[in-house]
Design a protein around this motif. Structure first.
Motif, PDB file in Angstrom:
ATOM      1  N   THR A  24     -74.566  -8.779  57.037  1.00 23.43           N
ATOM      2  CA  THR A  24     -73.176  -9.094  56.733  1.00 23.43           C
ATOM      3  C   THR A  24     -72.607  -7.927  55.951  1.00 23.43           C
ATOM      4  N   SER A  25     -71.465  -7.419  56.381  1.00 28.22           N
ATOM      5  CA  SER A  25     -70.846  -6.318  55.657  1.00 28.22           C
ATOM      6  C   SER A  25     -69.436  -6.709  55.231  1.00 28.22           C
ATOM      7  N   THR A  26     -69.057  -6.222  54.051  1.00 34.21           N
ATOM      8  CA  THR A  26     -67.738  -6.482  53.485  1.00 34.21           C
ATOM      9  C   THR A  26     -67.022  -5.157  53.330  1.00 34.21           C
ATOM     10  N   SER A  27     -65.757  -5.087  53.773  1.00 30.92           N
ATOM     11  CA  SER A  27     -65.018  -3.836  53.682  1.00 30.92           C
ATOM     12  C   SER A  27     -63.552  -4.092  53.352  1.00 30.92           C
ATOM     13  N   ILE A  28     -62.908  -3.046  52.850  1.00 33.96           N
ATOM     14  CA  ILE A  28     -61.476  -3.086  52.607  1.00 33.96           C
ATOM     15  C   ILE A  28     -60.834  -1.873  53.264  1.00 33.96           C
ATOM     16  N   CYS A  29     -59.555  -1.973  53.545  1.00 38.89           N
ATOM     17  CA  CYS A  29     -58.816  -0.822  54.036  1.00 38.89           C
ATOM     18  C   CYS A  29     -57.446  -0.825  53.396  1.00 38.89           C
ATOM     19  N   GLY A  30     -56.895   0.363  53.202  1.00 38.57           N
ATOM     20  CA  GLY A  30     -55.588   0.473  52.587  1.00 38.57           C
ATOM     21  C   GLY A  30     -55.031   1.862  52.755  1.00 38.57           C
ATOM     22  N   ASN A  31     -53.737   1.994  52.495  1.00 35.99           N
ATOM     23  CA  ASN A  31     -53.104   3.306  52.614  1.00 35.99           C
ATOM     24  C   ASN A  31     -52.731   3.878  51.256  1.00 35.99           C
ATOM     25  N   LYS A  32     -53.131   3.227  50.172  1.00 36.04           N
ATOM     26  CA  LYS A  32     -52.843   3.624  48.798  1.00 36.04           C
ATOM     27  C   LYS A  32     -51.346   3.602  48.505  1.00 36.04           C
ATOM     28  N   LYS A  33     -50.591   2.869  49.330  1.00 33.62           N
ATOM     29  CA  LYS A  33     -49.145   2.713  49.123  1.00 33.62           C
ATOM     30  C   LYS A  33     -48.733   1.296  49.494  1.00 33.62           C
ATOM     31  N   ASN A  34     -49.180   0.307  48.735  1.00 28.55           N
ATOM     32  CA  ASN A  34     -48.761  -1.091  48.866  1.00 28.55           C
ATOM     33  C   ASN A  34     -49.368  -1.870  50.029  1.00 28.55           C
ATOM     34  N   LEU A  35     -50.266  -1.325  50.816  1.00 27.30           N
ATOM     35  CA  LEU A  35     -50.906  -2.076  51.891  1.00 27.30           C
ATOM     36  C   LEU A  35     -52.392  -2.209  51.609  1.00 27.30           C
ATOM     37  N   ILE A  36     -52.934  -3.410  51.805  1.00 22.98           N
ATOM     38  CA  ILE A  36     -54.363  -3.654  51.585  1.00 22.98           C
ATOM     39  C   ILE A  36     -54.850  -4.689  52.597  1.00 22.98           C
TER      40      ILE A  36
END
Length: 138
Positions: A24-36
């Motif tokens: 099981t893997s947990t990840s996040i993604c974002g653009n460092k400008k209000n999106l997550i």
């Protein structure tokens, strides 16, 4: 959008013939400008679970209401045994947080905040709890 892998967790199922491993893997993604975004993937292979978690994190993106690189008001969230408090801070202070909380906040574009974790500081529960707190900023 940038992706970050938070944790890979190996799960063992014991059956009559031996052990069966899955990941099981947990990840996040974002653009460092209000999106997550946040995602979890499960598979019998490590790379496949990582791909699934990245895909799910890109599909679960939401926008945050951030003012002056901090949150506008006090946030509290609870997930399982983990409780988190996020407090707005001035620009000079910076990120005062746990390592996992810091990773999530950097990817969301928040640069100054106070945070405190009560209860369990399990990395997966902490990530889910921070994301849950940030959803109140929609």
């Amino acid at each position: 959008m940038k992706d970050r892998l938070i944790k890979i967790h190996r799960v063992t199922k014991v059956v009559k013939g031996g052990r069966i491993f899955s990941y099981t893997s947990t990840s996040i993604c974002g653009n460092k400008k209000n999106l997550i975004g946040f995602g979890r993937g499960k598979s019998k292979e490590v790379l496949e679970s990582i791909k699934k978690s990245y895909l799910k994190s890109r599909n679960n993106i939401f926008k945050l209401n951030i003012k002056k690189e901090t949150i506008p008001y006090f946030l509290y969230a609870k997930h399982s045994a983990t409780k988190i408090i996020l407090l707005p801070a001035s620009k000079i202070i910076g990120l005062i947080a746990n390592f996992i909380v810091k990773q999530v906040l950097i990817f969301s574009g928040i640069k100054s905040i106070f945070s405190k974790i009560y209860g369990s500081n399990n990395s997966i529960n902490t990530t889910i709890c921070v994301i849950k707190a940030l959803t109140y900023l929609k």
